[in-house]
Design a protein around this motif. Structure first.
Motif, PDB file in Angstrom:
ATOM      1  N   VAL A   3       9.826   7.307  -0.240  1.00 43.82           N
ATOM      2  CA  VAL A   3       8.604   7.438   0.561  1.00 43.82           C
ATOM      3  C   VAL A   3       8.289   6.116   1.259  1.00 43.82           C
ATOM      4  CG1 VAL A   3       6.116   7.824   0.454  1.00 43.82           C
ATOM      5  CG2 VAL A   3       7.665   9.287  -0.865  1.00 43.82           C
ATOM      6  N   TYR A   4       8.456   5.015   0.531  1.00 44.39           N
ATOM      7  CA  TYR A   4       8.218   3.690   1.110  1.00 44.39           C
ATOM      8  C   TYR A   4       9.126   3.465   2.319  1.00 44.39           C
ATOM      9  CZ  TYR A   4       8.499  -1.384   1.626  1.00 44.39           C
ATOM     10  OH  TYR A   4       8.510  -2.659   2.130  1.00 44.39           O
ATOM     11  N   ASN A   5      10.393   3.816   2.197  1.00 46.79           N
ATOM     12  CA  ASN A   5      11.331   3.653   3.316  1.00 46.79           C
ATOM     13  C   ASN A   5      10.912   4.491   4.520  1.00 46.79           C
ATOM     14  OD1 ASN A   5      13.037   1.755   2.229  1.00 46.79           O
ATOM     15  ND2 ASN A   5      14.484   3.248   1.409  1.00 46.79           N
ATOM     16  N   ARG A   6      10.454   5.704   4.255  1.00 45.81           N
ATOM     17  CA  ARG A   6      10.009   6.572   5.352  1.00 45.81           C
ATOM     18  C   ARG A   6       8.822   5.940   6.084  1.00 45.81           C
ATOM     19  NH1 ARG A   6      12.713  11.639   6.709  1.00 45.81           N
ATOM     20  NH2 ARG A   6      13.798  12.313   4.837  1.00 45.81           N
ATOM     21  N   VAL A   7       7.838   5.499   5.316  1.00 42.91           N
ATOM     22  CA  VAL A   7       6.618   4.947   5.913  1.00 42.91           C
ATOM     23  C   VAL A   7       6.927   3.677   6.697  1.00 42.91           C
ATOM     24  CG1 VAL A   7       4.351   3.950   5.434  1.00 42.91           C
ATOM     25  CG2 VAL A   7       5.109   5.998   4.194  1.00 42.91           C
ATOM     26  N   THR A   8       7.748   2.788   6.132  1.00 41.47           N
ATOM     27  CA  THR A   8       8.086   1.550   6.847  1.00 41.47           C
ATOM     28  C   THR A   8       8.909   1.858   8.091  1.00 41.47           C
ATOM     29  OG1 THR A   8      10.015   1.252   5.386  1.00 41.47           O
ATOM     30  CG2 THR A   8       7.984   0.105   4.786  1.00 41.47           C
ATOM     31  N   ARG A   9       9.658   2.954   8.072  1.00 41.65           N
ATOM     32  CA  ARG A   9      10.413   3.332   9.276  1.00 41.65           C
ATOM     33  C   ARG A   9       9.470   3.771  10.384  1.00 41.65           C
ATOM     34  NH1 ARG A   9      12.239   3.312  13.169  1.00 41.65           N
ATOM     35  NH2 ARG A   9      14.229   3.967  14.024  1.00 41.65           N
ATOM     36  N   TYR A  10       8.430   4.501  10.037  1.00 45.28           N
ATOM     37  CA  TYR A  10       7.467   4.904  11.054  1.00 45.28           C
ATOM     38  C   TYR A  10       6.801   3.684  11.682  1.00 45.28           C
ATOM     39  CZ  TYR A  10       7.898   9.387   8.616  1.00 45.28           C
ATOM     40  OH  TYR A  10       8.383  10.524   8.025  1.00 45.28           O
ATOM     41  N   ALA A  11       6.582   2.663  10.865  1.00 43.71           N
ATOM     42  CA  ALA A  11       5.914   1.453  11.358  1.00 43.71           C
ATOM     43  C   ALA A  11       6.726   0.752  12.445  1.00 43.71           C
ATOM     44  CB  ALA A  11       5.660   0.492  10.204  1.00 43.71           C
ATOM     45  N   LYS A  12       8.022   1.051  12.540  1.00 41.35           N
ATOM     46  CA  LYS A  12       8.849   0.453  13.585  1.00 41.35           C
ATOM     47  C   LYS A  12       8.646   1.139  14.933  1.00 41.35           C
ATOM     48  CE  LYS A  12      12.490  -0.963  10.357  1.00 41.35           C
ATOM     49  NZ  LYS A  12      13.915  -0.812   9.968  1.00 41.35           N
ATOM     50  N   GLY A  13       8.014   2.316  14.914  1.00 41.52           N
ATOM     51  CA  GLY A  13       7.723   2.995  16.168  1.00 41.52           C
ATOM     52  C   GLY A  13       6.602   2.291  16.918  1.00 41.52           C
ATOM     53  N   SER A  14       6.390   2.694  18.145  1.00 41.55           N
ATOM     54  CA  SER A  14       5.344   2.055  18.953  1.00 41.55           C
ATOM     55  C   SER A  14       3.961   2.532  18.517  1.00 41.55           C
ATOM     56  CB  SER A  14       5.566   2.371  20.435  1.00 41.55           C
ATOM     57  OG  SER A  14       5.410   3.767  20.667  1.00 41.55           O
ATOM     58  N   GLU A  15       2.956   1.831  18.970  1.00 37.69           N
ATOM     59  CA  GLU A  15       1.579   2.224  18.659  1.00 37.69           C
ATOM     60  C   GLU A  15       1.245   3.515  19.382  1.00 37.69           C
ATOM     61  OE1 GLU A  15      -2.978   0.454  19.116  1.00 37.69           O
ATOM     62  OE2 GLU A  15      -1.220  -0.770  19.638  1.00 37.69           O
ATOM     63  N   ASP A  16       0.558   4.425  18.703  1.00 42.62           N
ATOM     64  CA  ASP A  16       0.190   5.685  19.348  1.00 42.62           C
ATOM     65  C   ASP A  16      -1.015   5.458  20.254  1.00 42.62           C
ATOM     66  OD1 ASP A  16       0.950   8.766  18.859  1.00 42.62           O
ATOM     67  OD2 ASP A  16      -1.172   8.594  19.357  1.00 42.62           O
ATOM     68  N   PRO A  17      -1.023   6.069  21.434  1.00 46.28           N
ATOM     69  CA  PRO A  17      -2.125   5.826  22.376  1.00 46.28           C
ATOM     70  C   PRO A  17      -3.450   6.444  21.954  1.00 46.28           C
ATOM     71  CG  PRO A  17      -0.595   7.460  23.254  1.00 46.28           C
ATOM     72  CD  PRO A  17       0.041   6.898  22.033  1.00 46.28           C
ATOM     73  N   PHE A  18      -3.431   7.393  21.007  1.00 50.27           N
ATOM     74  CA  PHE A  18      -4.659   8.030  20.577  1.00 50.27           C
ATOM     75  C   PHE A  18      -4.975   7.652  19.137  1.00 50.27           C
ATOM     76  CE2 PHE A  18      -3.070  11.172  23.795  1.00 50.27           C
ATOM     77  CZ  PHE A  18      -4.045  10.900  24.745  1.00 50.27           C
ATOM     78  N   GLU A  19      -6.243   7.691  18.787  1.00 46.08           N
ATOM     79  CA  GLU A  19      -6.672   7.403  17.424  1.00 46.08           C
ATOM     80  C   GLU A  19      -6.225   8.549  16.523  1.00 46.08           C
ATOM     81  OE1 GLU A  19      -7.399   5.615  14.459  1.00 46.08           O
ATOM     82  OE2 GLU A  19      -8.333   4.512  16.107  1.00 46.08           O
ATOM     83  N   ARG A  20      -5.523   8.206  15.477  1.00 50.33           N
ATOM     84  CA  ARG A  20      -4.947   9.227  14.604  1.00 50.33           C
ATOM     85  C   ARG A  20      -5.533   9.238  13.194  1.00 50.33           C
ATOM     86  NH1 ARG A  20      -1.799  13.029  17.347  1.00 50.33           N
ATOM     87  NH2 ARG A  20      -0.659  11.997  19.008  1.00 50.33           N
ATOM     88  N   LEU A  21      -6.114   8.139  12.788  1.00 48.94           N
ATOM     89  CA  LEU A  21      -6.550   8.031  11.398  1.00 48.94           C
ATOM     90  C   LEU A  21      -8.041   7.709  11.293  1.00 48.94           C
ATOM     91  CD1 LEU A  21      -3.461   6.111   9.968  1.00 48.94           C
ATOM     92  CD2 LEU A  21      -3.900   8.568   9.917  1.00 48.94           C
ATOM     93  N   ASP A  22      -8.796   7.930  12.361  1.00 49.15           N
ATOM     94  CA  ASP A  22     -10.239   7.758  12.262  1.00 49.15           C
ATOM     95  C   ASP A  22     -10.819   8.922  11.453  1.00 49.15           C
ATOM     96  OD1 ASP A  22      -9.471   9.534  14.325  1.00 49.15           O
ATOM     97  OD2 ASP A  22     -11.472   9.421  15.200  1.00 49.15           O
ATOM     98  N   GLU A  23     -11.945   8.715  10.847  1.00 53.93           N
ATOM     99  CA  GLU A  23     -12.595   9.751  10.042  1.00 53.93           C
ATOM    100  C   GLU A  23     -11.594  10.421   9.097  1.00 53.93           C
ATOM    101  OE1 GLU A  23     -14.299  12.310  13.010  1.00 53.93           O
ATOM    102  OE2 GLU A  23     -16.046  11.031  13.250  1.00 53.93           O
ATOM    103  N   LEU A  24     -10.890   9.585   8.355  1.00 57.52           N
ATOM    104  CA  LEU A  24      -9.785  10.062   7.517  1.00 57.52           C
ATOM    105  C   LEU A  24     -10.201  11.114   6.495  1.00 57.52           C
ATOM    106  CD1 LEU A  24      -6.776   9.736   7.134  1.00 57.52           C
ATOM    107  CD2 LEU A  24      -7.208   7.851   5.555  1.00 57.52           C
ATOM    108  N   PRO A  25     -11.344  10.965   5.816  1.00 55.13           N
ATOM    109  CA  PRO A  25     -11.728  12.019   4.862  1.00 55.13           C
ATOM    110  C   PRO A  25     -11.877  13.389   5.527  1.00 55.13           C
ATOM    111  CG  PRO A  25     -13.013  10.038   4.472  1.00 55.13           C
ATOM    112  CD  PRO A  25     -12.274   9.816   5.760  1.00 55.13           C
ATOM    113  N   GLN A  26     -12.532  13.417   6.694  1.00 57.05           N
ATOM    114  CA  GLN A  26     -12.709  14.690   7.400  1.00 57.05           C
ATOM    115  C   GLN A  26     -11.368  15.239   7.860  1.00 57.05           C
ATOM    116  OE1 GLN A  26     -14.441  11.889   7.743  1.00 57.05           O
ATOM    117  NE2 GLN A  26     -16.473  12.212   8.661  1.00 57.05           N
TER     118      GLN A  26
END
Length: 693
Positions: free
Chosen positions: A39-62
């Protein structure tokens, strides 16, 4: 009674011994470590991608709660395929119940007992636990069994393609072995312990008890069961621990990545597209490298379960164009994995030569968003496809017909290449003057659009709508030659720079007028004016200020402004939902209300509303000359005449989009339907009904 309840439980680690117990905990810890590392390898691999232009993790509980509701309801799995939805619900609910049940048992053994010297895994709690686990585990096994039957018995087409592999077989097979193995272990334990205690209470474990009865009928004695139990228990345990360790490295990871994708989804994905940074160089526009995709898009690739739902509804694939949405997503995923393993670097997309995706594949996309609507895990295909089209545009590899249309837009403000001064010529055949919104305040600025302005067939739509507005005494005006093409499809073929120019020019022309709202003829213009223009500084209106004409006129009709009695016309008709009005923006009822208001007898095609089948004109398809086995428009007209309840009695095929009008008029000719039905606009029906009233 209390003493009896205290013995109403099951032995844990029965006949496994202290050494076996220690070995199990060692292997369990190892499995968890391997799982977490993956799982750690997967997550760190995503971090190598570019920044997403839209907010994806705001209001995380909702977001998390909303994702859980989607996942547990299986709402998207039920769409278009009830059997698959119920099957998936059984698997998900059963798997989660078994996971929770195993966790509860672990808490009792490893924490509660050492701390208190007692167990809560007894009595009524145990009986309730056993019943629920058996019941939900049975749903799990049934669900997996149905999945196996659909894949290998029925051999459902959408489940088999070039990305189908042994991984899929192993995933389903291991789930089935886990489910059945759990019941076998339970049945052997119940039979084996029957020599040392009363096990009659174990009937609450009705599946395990039934397995025990089958074993007895097969000739197994309690002594044989006791001897076999360690082998059965270890076999089941090792498969379970192996499965836990395997999750992050293969298809089972979708259980995590799909949920994460639901959490990070953008509810307007595809409806609005990300812009291009103002300081981006041509080489930075569109993905050239796999890491140019955003972290969310890389997550999209991993979330794909190969279910083929997107492929089964894609009109481009159905017509024989070289596009399969699933394969595009999985091709990108496979390339990333091969590249990460030391494979060769190749272009993401190119016209000819070696590349991950061929240019003609992306040119085939109609931007209808059927793939995204069908995807149960909210993969955002269209956004990625558009960004790849941007790369083609910057590389000078755009389809030549689309290039011509873009040049026409650049030089004349319309895709036809006709003079700007000719835009309002359609008004000359009317017996009244269409107000000029530039000269007087109006309630509605009516954005007419290219096709109703320049195309001879669609000019009749504009004229009919003008008559309806006049009949209802609507306070409206048009922009005359100040209007330019809206740019919705200009943006979706990858011409972002030209699109931004159109936004500025149209916004300036509109804001120079005094108005309250904007009404459009074309759903494509409706979408971009409502969802995309307001994201630019040049615009000062919001999504509540933009309407499609069917919405405005439906309100007028319901208020009695058109004087319709509902009996004026007696045609038998069917209605086609335009993608940009229906699937994009959820407007399904206004056009239907208007059709019914005329007195016409409306019959639905099987694919309607969210499930509507694209005409083929979106995403630049209107401007291209593509090789197709059957045009989407021809297939849709066939559906209207053959699959609709009224069948061949359908007289009129009603549309609410100028692009649809153009595509279906063409399909009526090429498909041989000219004598079978007529293509009409909603406004044409209304104008006729108003004249009859």
């Amino acid at each position: 009674m209390s003493s009896i309840l205290q013995t109403t439980t099951r032995p844990t680690f029965w006949r496994i011994g202290d050494v076996g117990k220690a070995l199990f905990y060692y292997l369990a810890a190892l499995a968890v470590i391997v799982f977490l590392y993956g799982v750690y390898n997967r997550v760190t691999r995503y971090a190598k991608g570019s920044e997403d232009p839209f907010e994806r993790l705001d209001e995380l509980p909702q977001r998390t709660v909303a994702a859980a509701q989607l996942a547990l309801s299986n709402r998207k799995q039920l769409d278009r395929d009830t059997v698959a939805g119920v099957m998936h619900a059984f698997i998900v609910w059963g798997f989660l119940t078994l996971l929770i049940g195993t966790t509860i048992l672990g808490i009792d053994i490893d924490f509660y007992r050492p701390l208190t010297g007692e167990s809560f895994f007894v009595g009524r709690f145990y009986l309730s636990y056993s019943f629920v686990m058996d019941a939900m585990g049975l749903l799990f096994v049934v669900g997996v069994g149905v999945a196996l039957w659909r894949r290998y018995g029925r051999k459902l087409d959408r489940l088999h393609d070039r990305h189908t592999s042994r991984e899929d077989d192993l995933f389903l097979g291991s789930l089935f072995v886990l489910g059945v193995g759990g019941y076998l272990t339970e049945g052997v334990r119940i039979l084996g312990t029957s020599t040392v205690r009363d096990v009659s209470f174990e009937t609450v474990s009705f599946v395990g008890w039934s397995v025990k009865e089958v074993l007895v009928m097969a000739g197994m004695t309690p002594e044989m069961a006791a001897g076999a139990y360690p082998f059965v228990w270890w076999s089941h345990s090792l498969v379970a621990l192996w499965f836990v360790a395997w999750i992050p490295y293969a298809k089972p990871f979708h259980m995590l990545s799909s949920f994460a994708n639901l959490v990070a989804r953008d509810e307007k994905a595809g409806v609005r597209l990300p812009g291009v940074p103002s300081d981006a160089s041509p080489e930075e526009i569109g993905p050239s490298d796999i890491d140019d995709f955003s972290w969310k898009q890389l997550l999209d690739h991993d979330a794909c379960t190969k279910c083929g739902r997107c492929s089964s509804v894609c009109p481009a694939k159905a017509s024989g164009r070289p596009l399969d949405p699933r394969n595009v997503i999985l091709d990108l995923k496979r390339y990333r994995e091969e590249r990460d393993a030391g494979g060769e670097d190749v272009p993401i997309i190119a016209d000819g030569g070696t590349s991950v995706i061929d240019a003609h594949t992306m040119e085939s996309c109609m931007s209808c968003m059927a793939c995204m609507d069908a995807c149960p895990v909210d993969i955002e295909h269209v956004t990625q496809f558009t960004e790849m089209n941007r790369r083609l545009t910057e590389a000078g590899e755009m389809d030549e017909h689309v290039q011509d249309a873009m040049m026409n837009v650049f030089q004349h403000g319309n895709t036809f290449g006709d003079p700007e001064r000719a835009r309002p010529d359609w008004t000359e055949d009317l017996d009244f003057e269409v107000p000029d919104a530039r000269d007087e305040p109006v309630e509605y600025i009516w954005y007419v659009g290219d096709y109703p302005s320049y195309d001879e067939r669609n000019q009749k739509i504009a004229q009919a709508l003008a008559r309806v507005f006049e009949a209802a005494d609507v306070d409206y005006g048009i922009l005359y030659e100040a209007e330019q093409t809206d740019g919705n499809d200009v943006r979706r073929v990858g011409e972002e720079g030209l699109y931004e120019m159109l936004v500025e020019d149209n916004a300036e022309a509109i804001l120079d007028c005094e108005f309250e709202s904007i009404v459009t003829t074309d759903p494509h213009a409706y979408n971009t004016f409502m969802n995309e223009y307001p994201e630019f500084e040049a615009c000062e209106w919001g999504e509540d200020d933009v309407f499609h004409y069917t919405q405005v006129v439906a309100d007028l009709a319901s208020a009695g402004a058109l004087g319709l009695a509902g009996t004026e016309l007696d045609y038998t008709v069917t209605y086609h939902d335009p993608c940009h009005l229906g699937r994009y923006n959820g407007e399904f009822e206004a056009p239907r209300d208007l059709i019914r208001a005329t007195g016409a007898d409306l019959h639905e095609m099987p694919r309607n509303r969210d499930d509507s089948f694209c005409c083929g004109g979106g995403g630049g398809g209107l401007w291209m000359d593509l090789e197709e086995e059957t045009k989407p428009s021809e297939e849709r007209l066939r559906e209207a005449l053959e699959d609709t309840e009224a069948g061949a009695a359908v007289e009129k095929f009603v549309v609410a989009c100028p692009m649809c009008m153009t595509m279906y008029e063409d399909g009526r000719k090429t498909g041989g339907y000219e004598e079978d039905l007529e293509i009409v606009g909603v406004t044409e029906l209304l104008a006729e009904a108003v004249s009859e009233s």
